[in-house]
Design an enzyme around this catalytic site. Structure first.
Site, PDB file in Angstrom:
ATOM      1  N   ARG A  90       0.875  -1.173   0.000  1.00 19.73           N
ATOM      2  CA  ARG A  90       0.000   0.000   0.000  1.00 19.73           C
ATOM      3  C   ARG A  90       0.913   1.225   0.000  1.00 19.73           C
ATOM      4  O   ARG A  90       1.780   1.355   0.863  1.00 19.73           O
ATOM      5  CB  ARG A  90      -0.858   0.008   1.251  1.00 19.73           C
ATOM      6  CG  ARG A  90      -1.677   1.264   1.337  1.00 19.73           C
ATOM      7  CD  ARG A  90      -2.375   1.378   2.660  1.00 19.73           C
ATOM      8  NE  ARG A  90      -3.179   2.582   2.655  1.00 19.73           N
ATOM      9  CZ  ARG A  90      -3.319   3.372   3.689  1.00 19.73           C
ATOM     10  NH1 ARG A  90      -2.712   3.090   4.823  1.00 19.73           N
ATOM     11  NH2 ARG A  90      -4.060   4.446   3.610  1.00 19.73           N
ATOM     12  N   HIS A 179      -8.201   6.741   0.110  1.00 16.39           N
ATOM     13  CA  HIS A 179      -9.018   5.521   0.267  1.00 16.39           C
ATOM     14  C   HIS A 179      -9.412   4.929  -1.091  1.00 16.39           C
ATOM     15  O   HIS A 179     -10.407   4.203  -1.190  1.00 16.39           O
ATOM     16  CB  HIS A 179     -10.340   5.798   1.033  1.00 16.39           C
ATOM     17  CG  HIS A 179     -10.189   6.188   2.455  1.00 16.39           C
ATOM     18  ND1 HIS A 179     -10.992   7.158   3.038  1.00 16.39           N
ATOM     19  CD2 HIS A 179      -9.362   5.764   3.429  1.00 16.39           C
ATOM     20  CE1 HIS A 179     -10.647   7.299   4.313  1.00 16.39           C
ATOM     21  NE2 HIS A 179      -9.651   6.470   4.560  1.00 16.39           N
ATOM     22  N   HIS A 207     -16.800   5.478   2.523  1.00 15.16           N
ATOM     23  CA  HIS A 207     -15.826   4.774   3.373  1.00 15.16           C
ATOM     24  C   HIS A 207     -15.741   5.544   4.690  1.00 15.16           C
ATOM     25  O   HIS A 207     -15.127   6.609   4.755  1.00 15.16           O
ATOM     26  CB  HIS A 207     -14.458   4.719   2.674  1.00 15.16           C
ATOM     27  CG  HIS A 207     -13.392   4.081   3.511  1.00 15.16           C
ATOM     28  ND1 HIS A 207     -12.828   2.864   3.203  1.00 15.16           N
ATOM     29  CD2 HIS A 207     -12.791   4.483   4.658  1.00 15.16           C
ATOM     30  CE1 HIS A 207     -11.927   2.548   4.125  1.00 15.16           C
ATOM     31  NE2 HIS A 207     -11.878   3.519   5.022  1.00 15.16           N
ATOM     32  N   LEU A 208     -16.415   5.020   5.726  1.00 12.65           N
ATOM     33  CA  LEU A 208     -16.489   5.742   6.997  1.00 12.65           C
ATOM     34  C   LEU A 208     -15.763   4.952   8.076  1.00 12.65           C
ATOM     35  O   LEU A 208     -16.325   4.058   8.708  1.00 12.65           O
ATOM     36  CB  LEU A 208     -17.960   5.944   7.397  1.00 12.65           C
ATOM     37  CG  LEU A 208     -18.902   6.464   6.298  1.00 12.65           C
ATOM     38  CD1 LEU A 208     -20.339   6.525   6.806  1.00 12.65           C
ATOM     39  CD2 LEU A 208     -18.462   7.836   5.810  1.00 12.65           C
ATOM     40  N   GLY A 209     -14.484   5.240   8.239  1.00 13.29           N
ATOM     41  CA  GLY A 209     -13.692   4.621   9.311  1.00 13.29           C
ATOM     42  C   GLY A 209     -13.302   5.723  10.268  1.00 13.29           C
ATOM     43  O   GLY A 209     -14.056   6.685  10.451  1.00 13.29           O
ATOM     44  N   GLY A 211     -10.753   7.649   9.608  1.00 14.76           N
ATOM     45  CA  GLY A 211     -10.740   8.613   8.500  1.00 14.76           C
ATOM     46  C   GLY A 211     -11.950   8.296   7.635  1.00 14.76           C
ATOM     47  O   GLY A 211     -12.342   7.135   7.540  1.00 14.76           O
ATOM     48  N   ARG A 284     -18.755   4.262  18.699  1.00 16.36           N
ATOM     49  CA  ARG A 284     -19.574   3.369  19.525  1.00 16.36           C
ATOM     50  C   ARG A 284     -20.250   4.042  20.716  1.00 16.36           C
ATOM     51  O   ARG A 284     -21.472   3.902  20.882  1.00 16.36           O
ATOM     52  CB  ARG A 284     -18.781   2.135  19.956  1.00 16.36           C
ATOM     53  CG  ARG A 284     -18.697   1.112  18.845  1.00 16.36           C
ATOM     54  CD  ARG A 284     -17.635   0.100  19.075  1.00 16.36           C
ATOM     55  NE  ARG A 284     -16.335   0.675  18.749  1.00 16.36           N
ATOM     56  CZ  ARG A 284     -15.262  -0.058  18.458  1.00 16.36           C
ATOM     57  NH1 ARG A 284     -15.330  -1.369  18.479  1.00 16.36           N
ATOM     58  NH2 ARG A 284     -14.134   0.532  18.156  1.00 16.36           N
ATOM     59  N   GLY A 330     -15.245   0.776   9.415  1.00 15.65           N
ATOM     60  CA  GLY A 330     -15.715   0.631  10.803  1.00 15.65           C
ATOM     61  C   GLY A 330     -17.060   1.274  11.107  1.00 15.65           C
ATOM     62  O   GLY A 330     -17.988   0.603  11.567  1.00 15.65           O
ATOM     63  N   GLU A 386      -9.151  -3.988   1.691  1.00 14.35           N
ATOM     64  CA  GLU A 386      -8.097  -3.349   0.909  1.00 14.35           C
ATOM     65  C   GLU A 386      -6.945  -4.307   0.620  1.00 14.35           C
ATOM     66  O   GLU A 386      -6.339  -4.255  -0.446  1.00 14.35           O
ATOM     67  CB  GLU A 386      -7.588  -2.100   1.660  1.00 14.35           C
ATOM     68  CG  GLU A 386      -8.593  -0.963   1.581  1.00 14.35           C
ATOM     69  CD  GLU A 386      -8.434   0.089   2.669  1.00 14.35           C
ATOM     70  OE1 GLU A 386      -8.740  -0.245   3.834  1.00 14.35           O
ATOM     71  OE2 GLU A 386      -8.020   1.206   2.356  1.00 14.35           O
TER      72      GLU A 386
HETATM   73  P1  ADP Z   1      -9.412   3.064  10.245  1.00 12.30           P
HETATM   74  O1  ADP Z   1      -8.989   1.912   9.362  1.00 12.30           O
HETATM   75  O2  ADP Z   1      -9.704   4.335   9.520  1.00 12.30           O
HETATM   76  O3  ADP Z   1      -8.615   3.245  11.489  1.00 12.30           O
HETATM   77  P2  ADP Z   1     -11.821   1.496  10.784  1.00 12.30           P
HETATM   78  O4  ADP Z   1     -12.417   1.317   9.445  1.00 12.30           O
HETATM   79  O5  ADP Z   1     -11.265   0.321  11.475  1.00 12.30           O
HETATM   80  O6  ADP Z   1     -10.819   2.722  10.786  1.00 12.30           O
HETATM   81  O7  ADP Z   1     -12.926   2.171  11.722  1.00 12.30           O
HETATM   82  C1  ADP Z   1     -12.646   2.523  13.035  1.00 12.30           C
HETATM   83  C2  ADP Z   1     -13.850   3.185  13.671  1.00 12.30           C
HETATM   84  O8  ADP Z   1     -15.024   2.410  13.401  1.00 12.30           O
HETATM   85  C3  ADP Z   1     -13.765   3.245  15.184  1.00 12.30           C
HETATM   86  O9  ADP Z   1     -13.146   4.433  15.598  1.00 12.30           O
HETATM   87  C4  ADP Z   1     -15.206   3.225  15.596  1.00 12.30           C
HETATM   88  O10 ADP Z   1     -15.657   4.548  15.680  1.00 12.30           O
HETATM   89  C5  ADP Z   1     -15.934   2.556  14.461  1.00 12.30           C
HETATM   90  N1  ADP Z   1     -16.470   1.230  14.826  1.00 12.30           N
HETATM   91  C6  ADP Z   1     -15.845   0.068  14.822  1.00 12.30           C
HETATM   92  N2  ADP Z   1     -16.674  -0.921  15.234  1.00 12.30           N
HETATM   93  C7  ADP Z   1     -17.843  -0.344  15.479  1.00 12.30           C
HETATM   94  C8  ADP Z   1     -19.110  -0.800  15.943  1.00 12.30           C
HETATM   95  N3  ADP Z   1     -19.309  -2.096  16.224  1.00 12.30           N
HETATM   96  N4  ADP Z   1     -20.108   0.113  16.064  1.00 12.30           N
HETATM   97  C9  ADP Z   1     -19.919   1.420  15.768  1.00 12.30           C
HETATM   98  N5  ADP Z   1     -18.726   1.902  15.330  1.00 12.30           N
HETATM   99  C10 ADP Z   1     -17.716   1.046  15.201  1.00 12.30           C
END
Ligand code: ADP
Length: 403
Positions: A90, A179, A207-209, A211, A284, A330, A386
């Site tokens: 990556r 992303h 794509h909601l993580g 970031g 969460r 996430g 990914e």
């Molecule tokens: P990154 O790869 O950008 O670090 P991820 O795609 O792993 O992120 O997403 C992380 C975020 O997803 C966490 O900060 C949290 O807010 C959210 N998350 C993960 N699991 C859950 C869940 N079961 N319910 C709600 N939000 C979640």
């Protein structure tokens, strides 16, 4: 063919080995705190899991540790290094040099180096990984898969900022988007689920993580995306503000004596959900508080959904509608009330969500169509992958090298 996928950060190495073309995951692992006194080495597959503390001084030692781990008899991934056919990396920033994944050559290494000013934290680490592998396995095929590549199809009118043109020419200041590997993977999966070729569809991928970014994919091409020159622009994120009035920065400089460094930290590390909630950057507890009707949590969830809805609406406008909205990562995969709030706001525009499916989707751990039967726009939840996308590109390009 066994492919090693590497995601090298400044002090970490995440990896997977996949058997291709079967797309079978053989092992995944992570080394953290590289360069510190006690690094953490973790790995697992279907029959074993390890976690040990040991000092790993740099990326070369880290890659050697990865190779030793996957050679461990208990994991049964490989018996000798020669069984690894190729390595997929990556790489965060390909600038304007790369619109696709590419086999790593001296020229490619130079181009990644040249793009360091655009990604000063990420590209040097990605490069360290590539050079470490080159040192240990000089003859192996390495492939670079860029986070920015998928968005190189953005038209000029979407990627330019209305700043004096000299800054584009001098520094290449423009929208790049990030992303990309995930947006592409999810769009392809969404087209399969819909049952139509990607080239005939209008898709919005969210794509909601930690970031977060959203992309308009028209006829298989990214035509706009919310992250910009850096990953700071766009949606509300875990610790990033997303869109703000740039004059706020000037105001803070004048009134708080902020420097460039302070502002960078404020907007990238102390804003977003963390800035509003003040306790954590995690969705969460926000979700939990929202269910209980707590005021602050409800406000944050509403703000997050509202910003997202504005982007969805604007991407529908530029594509002349949308066939699919696909949630991933996430927050996107795990937050039913968010999808529900967006669905309700967009009802007049053809969205509709089956609330039972929406709530249950987490349990499936795979892609699900959560649209109601009368919805004109389909809403999908699609777990991103990914590493698999990187392995696919690496496999295709490696096959071409051997032919
Ligand atoms: P990154 O790869 O950008 O670090 P991820 O795609 O792993 O992120 O997403 C992380 C975020 O997803 C966490 O900060 C949290 O807010 C959210 N998350 C993960 N699991 C859950 C869940 N079961 N319910 C709600 N939000 C979640």
């Amino acid at each position: 063919m066994k492919i090693l996928v590497l995601n090298c950060g400044s002090s970490s190495i995440k990896y997977q080995v996949l058997k291709m073309p079967e797309e079978e995951l053989l092992i995944k692992g992570i080394i953290e705190k590289i360069g510190e006194e006690r690094s953490i080495v973790e790995a697992k597959n279907s029959h074993k899991k390890i976690k040990v503390d040991k000092k790993i001084s740099d990326h070369t030692e880290g890659i050697k540790e990865v190779l030793n781990t996957i050679k461990m008899a208990e994991f049964k991934v490989i018996e000798s290094i020669e069984e690894i056919s190729a390595i997929g990396h990556r790489v965060v920033h390909g600038g304007e040099s790369f619109a696709d994944s590419t086999v790593v050559t001296e020229k490619v290494i130079k181009a990644i180096e040249e793009n360091i000013p655009l990604a000063p934290l990420h590209n040097p680490a990605n490069l360290k990984g590539i050079l470490a592998c080159k040192g240990i396995m000089p003859d192996i095929t390495q492939v670079a898969v860029f986070d920015t590549a998928f968005h190189q199809t953005l038209p000029e009118h979407a990627y330019l900022y209305a700043l004096p043109m000299e800054y584009y020419h001098k520094y290449r200041i423009r929208r790049y988007g990030f992303h990309g590997t995930s947006h592409k993977y999810v769009a392809e999966k969404a087209a399969k689920m819909f049952g139509k070729p990607l080239k005939d569809l209008r898709i919005i991928t969210a794509h909601l993580g930690n970031g977060a970014s959203i992309t308009a994919v028209k006829n298989g091409k990214s035509i706009d995306t919310s992250m910009g020159f850096t990953p700071l622009e766009g949606l509300i994120m875990g610790t990033r503000s997303g869109d703000i009035d740039p004059a706020i920065i000037v105001f803070l400089e004048r009134n708080e004596g902020f420097t460039a460094g302070n502002i960078d930290k404020l907007l990238n590390k102390h804003s977003g959900i963390l800035g509003l909630y003040e306790k954590s950057n995690d969705m969460r507890p926000i979700e939990e508080g929202y269910y209980k009707g707590k005021r602050l949590e409800t406000l944050i969830m509403t703000m997050y959904a509202y910003r997202l809805t504005k982007y969805i609406g604007s991407y529908m406008a530029i594509m002349g509608g949308t066939d699919i909205l696909a949630y991933t990562a996430g927050v996107g995969e795990n937050t039913p009330p968010l999808r529900s709030l967006v669905g309700k706001r967009m009802r007049e525009l053809g969205f509709g969500i089956d609330e039972n499916l929406n709530k249950r989707v987490i349990k499936y751990g795979k892609e699900v169509d959560i649209s109601s039967s009368e919805a004109k726009v389909r809403t999908f939840v699609i777990p991103t992958n990914e590493e698999l996308a990187i392995a696919r590109d690496t496999y295709i390009l490696t096959k071409q090298v051997f032919l």
